[in-house]
Design an enzyme around this catalytic site. Structure first.
Site, PDB file in Angstrom:
ATOM      1  N   CYS A   5     -20.866  40.027 -17.506  1.00  0.00           N
ATOM      2  CA  CYS A   5     -20.334  41.385 -18.373  1.00  0.00           C
ATOM      3  C   CYS A   5     -21.259  42.232 -18.248  1.00  0.00           C
ATOM      4  CB  CYS A   5     -19.772  40.687 -19.727  1.00  0.00           C
ATOM      5  SG  CYS A   5     -21.565  40.355 -20.586  1.00  0.00           S
ATOM      6  N   CYS A  47     -22.353  44.015 -20.915  1.00  0.00           N
ATOM      7  CA  CYS A  47     -23.354  43.977 -21.932  1.00  0.00           C
ATOM      8  C   CYS A  47     -24.821  43.039 -21.575  1.00  0.00           C
ATOM      9  CB  CYS A  47     -22.803  43.486 -23.299  1.00  0.00           C
ATOM     10  SG  CYS A  47     -22.351  41.747 -23.371  1.00  0.00           S
TER      11      CYS A  47
END
Length: 136
Positions: free
Chosen positions: A46, A48
């Site tokens: 992902c 993040c």
């Protein structure tokens, strides 16, 4: 499961910086038996993880104190290893990315995805440095 060609460069961001890649449940168990402090990063594809978690974890190691053992597992790829790490992370629910600090096998600090997502790498590093100051 994610394709190897996508995952390997993300793993290498940590392994090239001294993290042990835990790919099996047995390797996780061995790592958790080590004395001292052990940092476990549950890595992820992902945004993040790429923009905050991995850079934040690496930045956290630039301070005066750092964990003795640096380890990582990859969610969606190292399935058995991640499952085992999540057992050690109980009662926290599954989260990726996530960063956990253990001292002599006991979980002492945890950053879940909601502590990472929307935060800067610097903020994550400072959070971890505070945990190192207390537990390392």
């Amino acid at each position: 499961m994610y394709p190897e060609e996508i995952v390997i460069p993300m793993k290498e961001q940590l392994t090239f910086n001294g993290f042990e890649d835990l790919t099996t449940a047995e390797k996780v168990d061995e790592a958790m038996k080590k004395e001292g402090t052990t940092l476990v990063m549950v890595n992820s594809v992902c945004g993040c993880a790429a923009g905050a978690a991995r850079p934040g974890v690496l930045l956290s190691l630039t301070g005066e104190k750092a964990p003795k053992n640096l380890t990582t597992v990859f969610a969606g790829f190292d399935l058995d290893a991640v499952k085992r790490v999540r057992e050690y992370l109980m009662p926290f629910p599954p989260s990726s990315p996530a960063v956990a600090l253990f001292k002599d096998g006991e979980l002492v600090h945890m950053l879940e995805r909601h502590h990472i997502e929307g935060h800067s790498a610097q903020a994550i590093a400072e959070n971890l440095k505070q945990a190192y100051a207390e537990f390392v």
